[in-house]
Design a protein around this motif. Structure first.
Motif, PDB file in Angstrom:
ATOM      1  N   SER B 414       0.868  -1.140  -0.078  1.00 40.60           N
ATOM      2  CA  SER B 414       0.014  -0.107  -0.161  1.00 40.60           C
ATOM      3  C   SER B 414       0.791   1.417   0.019  1.00 40.60           C
ATOM      4  O   SER B 414       0.521   2.233  -0.638  1.00 40.60           O
ATOM      5  CB  SER B 414      -0.974   0.044   1.218  1.00 40.60           C
ATOM      6  OG  SER B 414      -1.070   1.146   1.694  1.00 40.60           O
ATOM      7  N   ALA B 415       2.010   0.945   0.842  1.00 44.95           N
ATOM      8  CA  ALA B 415       2.916   2.333   0.712  1.00 44.95           C
ATOM      9  C   ALA B 415       3.395   2.483  -0.687  1.00 44.95           C
ATOM     10  O   ALA B 415       3.691   3.548  -1.264  1.00 44.95           O
ATOM     11  CB  ALA B 415       4.074   2.041   1.730  1.00 44.95           C
ATOM     12  N   ILE B 416       3.941   1.576  -1.109  1.00 41.26           N
ATOM     13  CA  ILE B 416       4.337   1.571  -2.726  1.00 41.26           C
ATOM     14  C   ILE B 416       3.292   2.043  -3.754  1.00 41.26           C
ATOM     15  O   ILE B 416       3.703   2.960  -4.183  1.00 41.26           O
ATOM     16  CB  ILE B 416       5.054   0.370  -3.318  1.00 41.26           C
ATOM     17  CG1 ILE B 416       6.106  -0.046  -2.242  1.00 41.26           C
ATOM     18  CG2 ILE B 416       5.372   0.359  -4.639  1.00 41.26           C
ATOM     19  CD1 ILE B 416       6.994  -1.352  -2.619  1.00 41.26           C
ATOM     20  N   ASN B 417       2.025   1.569  -3.320  1.00 36.67           N
ATOM     21  CA  ASN B 417       1.048   2.160  -4.352  1.00 36.67           C
ATOM     22  C   ASN B 417       0.894   3.533  -4.389  1.00 36.67           C
ATOM     23  O   ASN B 417       0.785   4.283  -5.172  1.00 36.67           O
ATOM     24  CB  ASN B 417      -0.290   1.498  -4.198  1.00 36.67           C
ATOM     25  CG  ASN B 417      -0.340  -0.041  -4.542  1.00 36.67           C
ATOM     26  OD1 ASN B 417       0.528  -0.229  -5.403  1.00 36.67           O
ATOM     27  ND2 ASN B 417      -0.909  -0.860  -3.932  1.00 36.67           N
ATOM     28  N   LYS B 418       1.039   3.963  -2.943  1.00 37.84           N
ATOM     29  CA  LYS B 418       0.903   5.433  -2.771  1.00 37.84           C
ATOM     30  C   LYS B 418       2.029   6.337  -3.373  1.00 37.84           C
ATOM     31  O   LYS B 418       1.897   7.268  -3.998  1.00 37.84           O
ATOM     32  CB  LYS B 418       1.105   6.023  -1.152  1.00 37.84           C
ATOM     33  CG  LYS B 418      -0.067   6.832  -0.851  1.00 37.84           C
ATOM     34  CD  LYS B 418      -0.338   6.818   0.815  1.00 37.84           C
ATOM     35  CE  LYS B 418      -0.789   7.910   1.227  1.00 37.84           C
ATOM     36  NZ  LYS B 418      -1.208   7.944   2.509  1.00 37.84           N
ATOM     37  N   LEU B 419       3.252   5.700  -3.319  1.00 40.54           N
ATOM     38  CA  LEU B 419       4.347   6.166  -3.985  1.00 40.54           C
ATOM     39  C   LEU B 419       4.236   6.415  -5.445  1.00 40.54           C
ATOM     40  O   LEU B 419       4.384   7.504  -6.163  1.00 40.54           O
ATOM     41  CB  LEU B 419       5.689   5.491  -3.569  1.00 40.54           C
ATOM     42  CG  LEU B 419       6.320   5.902  -2.289  1.00 40.54           C
ATOM     43  CD1 LEU B 419       7.585   4.883  -2.002  1.00 40.54           C
ATOM     44  CD2 LEU B 419       6.730   7.281  -2.143  1.00 40.54           C
ATOM     45  N   VAL B 420       3.851   5.213  -6.208  1.00 41.49           N
ATOM     46  CA  VAL B 420       3.325   5.135  -7.344  1.00 41.49           C
ATOM     47  C   VAL B 420       2.418   6.319  -7.860  1.00 41.49           C
ATOM     48  O   VAL B 420       2.474   7.061  -9.085  1.00 41.49           O
ATOM     49  CB  VAL B 420       3.466   3.987  -7.740  1.00 41.49           C
ATOM     50  CG1 VAL B 420       2.688   3.851  -9.589  1.00 41.49           C
ATOM     51  CG2 VAL B 420       4.439   3.021  -7.569  1.00 41.49           C
ATOM     52  N   LEU B 421       1.486   6.271  -7.173  1.00 42.15           N
ATOM     53  CA  LEU B 421       0.426   7.221  -7.445  1.00 42.15           C
ATOM     54  C   LEU B 421       0.778   8.559  -7.611  1.00 42.15           C
ATOM     55  O   LEU B 421       0.456   9.338  -8.423  1.00 42.15           O
ATOM     56  CB  LEU B 421      -0.667   6.732  -6.673  1.00 42.15           C
ATOM     57  CG  LEU B 421      -2.186   7.132  -7.217  1.00 42.15           C
ATOM     58  CD1 LEU B 421      -2.477   6.532  -8.603  1.00 42.15           C
ATOM     59  CD2 LEU B 421      -3.338   6.372  -6.261  1.00 42.15           C
ATOM     60  N   THR B 432      -2.825   7.183 -16.931  1.00 45.20           N
ATOM     61  CA  THR B 432      -2.206   5.924 -16.099  1.00 45.20           C
ATOM     62  C   THR B 432      -2.641   5.998 -14.497  1.00 45.20           C
ATOM     63  O   THR B 432      -3.006   5.098 -14.062  1.00 45.20           O
ATOM     64  CB  THR B 432      -0.680   5.974 -16.254  1.00 45.20           C
ATOM     65  OG1 THR B 432      -0.197   6.295 -17.579  1.00 45.20           O
ATOM     66  CG2 THR B 432      -0.024   4.637 -15.633  1.00 45.20           C
ATOM     67  N   ALA B 433      -2.521   7.266 -14.009  1.00 46.55           N
ATOM     68  CA  ALA B 433      -2.883   7.321 -12.756  1.00 46.55           C
ATOM     69  C   ALA B 433      -4.205   6.797 -12.234  1.00 46.55           C
ATOM     70  O   ALA B 433      -4.477   6.194 -11.390  1.00 46.55           O
ATOM     71  CB  ALA B 433      -2.633   8.677 -12.293  1.00 46.55           C
ATOM     72  N   ARG B 434      -5.151   7.318 -13.246  1.00 45.20           N
ATOM     73  CA  ARG B 434      -6.606   7.106 -13.096  1.00 45.20           C
ATOM     74  C   ARG B 434      -6.680   5.388 -12.986  1.00 45.20           C
ATOM     75  O   ARG B 434      -7.491   4.848 -12.471  1.00 45.20           O
ATOM     76  CB  ARG B 434      -7.513   7.917 -14.055  1.00 45.20           C
ATOM     77  CG  ARG B 434      -8.724   8.184 -13.642  1.00 45.20           C
ATOM     78  CD  ARG B 434      -9.484   9.180 -14.542  1.00 45.20           C
ATOM     79  NE  ARG B 434      -8.764  10.308 -14.462  1.00 45.20           N
ATOM     80  CZ  ARG B 434      -8.720  11.200 -13.750  1.00 45.20           C
ATOM     81  NH1 ARG B 434      -9.314  11.097 -12.603  1.00 45.20           N
ATOM     82  NH2 ARG B 434      -8.264  12.627 -13.814  1.00 45.20           N
ATOM     83  N   THR B 435      -6.100   4.901 -14.168  1.00 46.91           N
ATOM     84  CA  THR B 435      -6.353   3.405 -14.475  1.00 46.91           C
ATOM     85  C   THR B 435      -5.764   2.765 -13.179  1.00 46.91           C
ATOM     86  O   THR B 435      -6.423   1.801 -12.947  1.00 46.91           O
ATOM     87  CB  THR B 435      -5.658   2.977 -15.862  1.00 46.91           C
ATOM     88  OG1 THR B 435      -5.957   3.965 -16.942  1.00 46.91           O
ATOM     89  CG2 THR B 435      -5.956   1.663 -15.982  1.00 46.91           C
ATOM     90  N   PHE B 436      -4.553   3.327 -12.949  1.00 44.93           N
ATOM     91  CA  PHE B 436      -4.072   2.724 -11.985  1.00 44.93           C
ATOM     92  C   PHE B 436      -4.735   2.399 -10.400  1.00 44.93           C
ATOM     93  O   PHE B 436      -5.116   1.663  -9.632  1.00 44.93           O
ATOM     94  CB  PHE B 436      -2.608   3.107 -11.462  1.00 44.93           C
ATOM     95  CG  PHE B 436      -1.736   2.478 -10.207  1.00 44.93           C
ATOM     96  CD1 PHE B 436      -1.348   1.085 -10.538  1.00 44.93           C
ATOM     97  CD2 PHE B 436      -1.351   3.196  -9.250  1.00 44.93           C
ATOM     98  CE1 PHE B 436      -0.791   0.757  -9.378  1.00 44.93           C
ATOM     99  CE2 PHE B 436      -0.497   2.734  -8.234  1.00 44.93           C
ATOM    100  CZ  PHE B 436      -0.248   1.467  -8.446  1.00 44.93           C
ATOM    101  N   GLN B 437      -5.264   3.729 -10.285  1.00 43.26           N
ATOM    102  CA  GLN B 437      -6.194   3.749  -8.977  1.00 43.26           C
ATOM    103  C   GLN B 437      -7.273   2.858  -9.171  1.00 43.26           C
ATOM    104  O   GLN B 437      -7.851   2.239  -8.250  1.00 43.26           O
ATOM    105  CB  GLN B 437      -6.609   5.466  -8.934  1.00 43.26           C
ATOM    106  CG  GLN B 437      -7.329   5.726  -7.626  1.00 43.26           C
ATOM    107  CD  GLN B 437      -7.572   7.173  -7.877  1.00 43.26           C
ATOM    108  OE1 GLN B 437      -8.019   7.523  -8.744  1.00 43.26           O
ATOM    109  NE2 GLN B 437      -7.478   7.640  -6.517  1.00 43.26           N
TER     110      GLN B 437
END
Lengths: 218, 664
Positions: B414-421, B432-437
């Motif tokens: 979850s921490a990495i997802n946050k970093l990526v987002l 990309t951000a929207r799709t990823f989210q």
């Protein structure tokens, strides 16, 4: 070189050094891509290829099948997952007896979870017991799993046995399969961003003994 | 220690016959005239020295003979020198004043497995005419992440480059780059690490020797005159090497072969063999024992003697030494070596007749050190990777003293997802951000990240600047982020307006070019009326272009005048400088074509830089960091590792971020 006293690095000096580190946006984009691919975020990876103008590092379909397999395992559909892995590359399970055993074990767990006791027993006797003789690790795993039957759904199940029924156990098996598939595609299986965070944790801990330095602001 | 220039070979060193051998530039020789040794009881004295005389049946001996000529071994002859001294004297005075002697320049080891015949051949060359003091860093040191800091002595500071032949574009701390592939960037100044440059030991020190020892001009041939002497290099080994390695050819073991090869601290008494004294470690040839500050050694490896090549290495990631004999690894030995003191490659000779020659990487090593280092690097890296991720990194609570949380796989993810987002949002990778989210199944409550239309808006503005559409960028910024334009007394507004002026000039330039092209075309057509196939510009067409060009230029000039009017009162130097530079563009017909400063000011890169500046300014106005956290983490980690490396943590040399995260 080695000094016992901690030095203090002022934040201006630290900032100057941060500025000198050689890393480009493209480098970081590739780290992001590595994460999206390995963790199986196929659509995001596809979008990112376009938006960041990166060349696709892998065949995106392979991400999809990998994710389908992961999803199947997380749903408890072990048979489906095994079929899909074999469709992808039969060598993966052939050359990896431990992985195959863990999948069979997961199947046994799913039988027990759904109260299919007769199937569970038959499956254990026919498929798992012979393999349990192959290695002590397999045998003790088999015994641990069979213990689930003994405790049935009593609340006094030892946690070491009850955890076999938890979602974490499914995730563990799915992760193992994911890593094996990635390896068969000769792709890194360790997410670079995770490695980076580990390296940072290591570096900060080591440096703490030697220096005072500013930390990352979040 | 200061960087010293190479000096002439005028230092009065007693020459020995070995140092006059044709190979003296290539290898170091220590030869010690005979002095009968004191009887010295050893634990492992049962081990018999296999070679009684230096010209033995060892096949290598003949090679040696060929290499050095008969004269080179002559110092091993018993001399008339007094045999009385039994206590070894060691050389170790301060290294700081030691003069660097000129030494033959040799390209470094080209590979660890160069057949020794090469070396024999090289020995036949006449002495190099003008010895130089530096040589290329040995290849195995390329495995150190801090290789750019390591230099052979006396070499002028070399700019660290990421890889030979690979001119990496550097990213300044701005989150630069436009979309996509690595853009050509002007080179940012090379890290000013000169203060951190680490010198490698490359020669035996002239001042760290006993007066009875002589050292050849290249710092590698040492001749013994009377009795035992220890000698060491001028510079200690930087732990940033990760692993450091040198080899010693035993030219002659004399009668007893009481030769010790190893390491010593700076202030070790110089009257003793390495390994006998506190802070010294050695592998002894007569009994094959290892000595770590002890009188009686520990059985370690085979004995060694004339014709053998002994390799000696230190692994700073494990603080263990290792030795090789004739290209084969003997094994690791000693604990905690070099943990708290600087280490110098050191060799002790005890009796006359003993002669050695040192290779610090000036030529190929017999042992495949590169492969060895590569293996150790992988091991060190996987050890580092067992570190658990620190809980503060994955804690939802970002306050510094947040309570330690259990670092589960889920939390890490979850921490990495946050970093990526956050990274995607920062750079405006909106889709990309929207799709990823969506894939994360996260509710779109991430207003924090500006995923709520704000990101698109910002991205649009930034992209307008990058495309040269300053008007749109200005209008949109004014509408949505007015404070950005007002900040710093309107500095951003001024910068954008300067860019607008440049864009107008570039428009005029384009029209001018078009005009020229059309004129040429018409000239050709006039000459050759037959070729009228494609529609070509007519004279009236020409008139239109010419008019448009004049208008465009006029427009630019009027805009420039307005700019001058608005900002002439602003005496801030940065404002004046930017204004002058922008107006200066007028002087060129085609500033981008012209290159140099003009192109730098007018070119597309300047646009991209401005776009990034605006992006950061907008983000800052919203209280967001100017750099994505991921980038900061990367930079922060790199600085930590480098600092660890120069602080003596050897394992840091094997945490090669370039290799692990970028090249791979």
């Amino acid at each position: 070189m080695a000094s016992s006293s901690r030095i203090r690095i002022r934040s201006e000096e630290w900032d100057r050094r941060l500025h000198e580190v050689q890393v480009t946006k493209h480098d970081l984009n590739r780290l992001i891509m590595d994460y999206l691919v390995i963790e199986g975020y196929k659509s995001a990876a596809e979008e990112f290829c376009v938006e960041a103008n990166l060349s696709p590092p892998v065949d995106f379909d392979s991400i999809e099948s990998r994710m389908d397999i992961r999803d199947a395992l997380q749903r408890g559909d072990v048979e489906g997952a095994i079929t899909a892995v074999n469709d992808l590359n039969p060598e993966i399970l052939d050359t990896n007896p431990a992985l195959y055993f863990h999948l069979q074990q997961q199947k046994l767990i799913e039988h027990i979870r759904h109260g299919r006791i007769a199937e569970a027993l038959q499956f254990a006797q026919e498929e798992l017991a012979p393999r349990g003789e192959e290695s002590p690790e397999f045998l003790s795993e088999l015994e641990r799993t069979m213990a689930l039957l003994a405790f049935d759904s009593s609340p006094s199940v030892p946690s070491g046995i009850a955890e076999l029924l938890s979602p974490a156990q499914r995730m563990k098996t799915a992760g193992e399969v994911n890593a094996a598939i990635l390896e068969s595609l000769s792709q890194g299986k360790e997410v670079k961003l995770v490695q980076l965070l580990k390296l940072m944790s290591w570096g900060e801990t080591m440096l703490e003994e030697r220096a005072e330095f500013p930390r990352v602001e979040k | 220690m200061s960087v010293r220039q190479s000096r002439s070979a005028s230092i009065p060193i007693p020459r020995t016959s070995s140092s006059t051998s044709p190979t003296r530039n290539i290898e170091s020789v220590i030869s010690i005239p005979f002095a009968p040794p004191p009887p010295r009881p050893r634990l492992a004295s049962a081990q018999v020295i296999p070679i009684a005389h230096h010209h033995s049946d060892d096949p290598r001996a003949s090679v040696r003979g060929a290499r050095f000529g008969a004269s080179s071994v002559s110092p091993t002859r018993p001399s008339a020198h007094s045999p009385r001294t039994t206590d070894p004297a060691c050389l170790s005075t301060s290294s700081s004043s030691s003069p660097t002697l000129p030494r033959a320049r040799r390209p470094s080891a080209t590979g660890p497995r160069t057949p020794s015949s090469n070396r024999a051949v090289s020995g036949l060359f006449p002495p190099a005419p003008a010895p130089r003091t530096s040589f290329t860093r040995p290849a195995y040191l390329e495995h150190s992440a801090l290789r750019h800091l390591l230099q052979t002595e006396s070499l002028p500071t070399i700019a660290p480059s990421r890889k030979q032949g690979q001119q990496r574009s550097l990213s300044p701390a701005t989150d630069s780059d436009d979309e996509g592939s690595p853009p050509p960037r002007r080179a940012t100044p090379v890290p000013d690490s000169s203060s951190q440059m680490l010198k490698l030991p490359t020669r035996m020190s002239e001042s760290c020797r006993h007066e009875l020892l002589s050292i050849s001009p290249d710092g590698r041939d040492v001749t013994y005159q009377e009795t035992l002497r220890l000698f060491r290099t001028a510079y200690p080994i930087p732990p940033a090497c990760g692993i450091y390695y040198y080899e010693v050819d035993i030219l002659s073991k004399g009668n007893k072969g009481h030769i010790s090869i190893g390491f010593a601290g700076k202030d070790v008494r110089l009257s003793r063999l390495p390994g006998w004294e506190q802070n010294s470690w050695g592998y002894h040839g007569d009994d094959g024992c290892s000595f770590a500050a002890e009188k009686n050694g520990t059985p370690f490896g085979p004995t060694f003697g004339t014709g053998d090549t002994i390799g000696c290495g230190i692994d700073f990631s494990t603080h263990q030494a290792f030795f090789t004999k004739n290209g084969n690894l003997i094994g690791s030995v000693f604990k905690d070596i070099g943990k708290s003191i600087d280490l110098y490659p050191s060799i002790g000779l005890r009796h006359s007749g003993e002669a050695v020659r040192v290779n610090f990487g000036q030529e190929a090593f017999r042992f495949d050190i590169e492969y060895h280092v590569h293996q150790q690097r992988l091991q060190a890296w996987s050890n580092i990777q067992t570190t658990p991720i620190s809980s503060s990194l994955v804690s939802e609570d970002m306050r510094p003293k947040a309570k330690a949380v259990e670092v589960t796989e889920e939390r890490t993810k979850s921490a990495i997802n946050k970093l990526v987002l956050a990274y995607l949002a920062h750079h405006g990778y909106a889709r990309t951000a929207r799709t990823f989210q969506k894939q994360l199944g996260r509710p779109s409550t991430d207003n924090l990240l500006g995923l709520d239309g704000d990101m698109e808006l910002r991205t649009q503005i930034v992209n307008s600047v990058a495309a040269g559409d300053i008007d749109t960028a200005l209008a949109e910024t004014k509408k949505h982020y007015p404070e950005v334009l007002q900040a710093n007394e309107g500095l951003m507004l001024f910068k954008l307006r300067c860019r607008k002026f440049i864009e107008l000039l570039l428009d005029a330039t384009e029209l001018h070019k078009k005009l020229k092209a059309e004129e040429e075309q018409i000239a050709t057509d006039d000459e050759d009326e037959m070729l009228m196939d494609p529609p070509v510009p007519t004279k009236s067409h020409l008139g239109t272009t010419s008019k448009a060009q004049a208008e465009a230029l006029n427009k630019a000039i009027i805009y420039g005048q307005a700019l001058l009017h608005d900002y002439k009162a602003d005496k801030r130097p940065e404002v004046q400088t930017l204004f002058n530079r922008s107006v200066g563009i007028v002087a060129w017909h085609d500033p981008i074509e012209h290159g140099g400063v003009a192109a730098e000011v007018a070119g597309p890169e300047a646009r991209v830089d401005l776009a990034n500046e605006l992006n950061q300014a907008i983000l800052r106005s919203q209280g967001r960091p100017a750099h994505p956290t991921l980038e900061t983490i990367y930079r922060h980690t790199a600085v930590c590792i480098q600092q660890l490396g120069v602080s003596g943590v050897g394992a840091a040399a094997f945490a090669d971020m370039q290799k692990e995260f970028i090249d791979a």
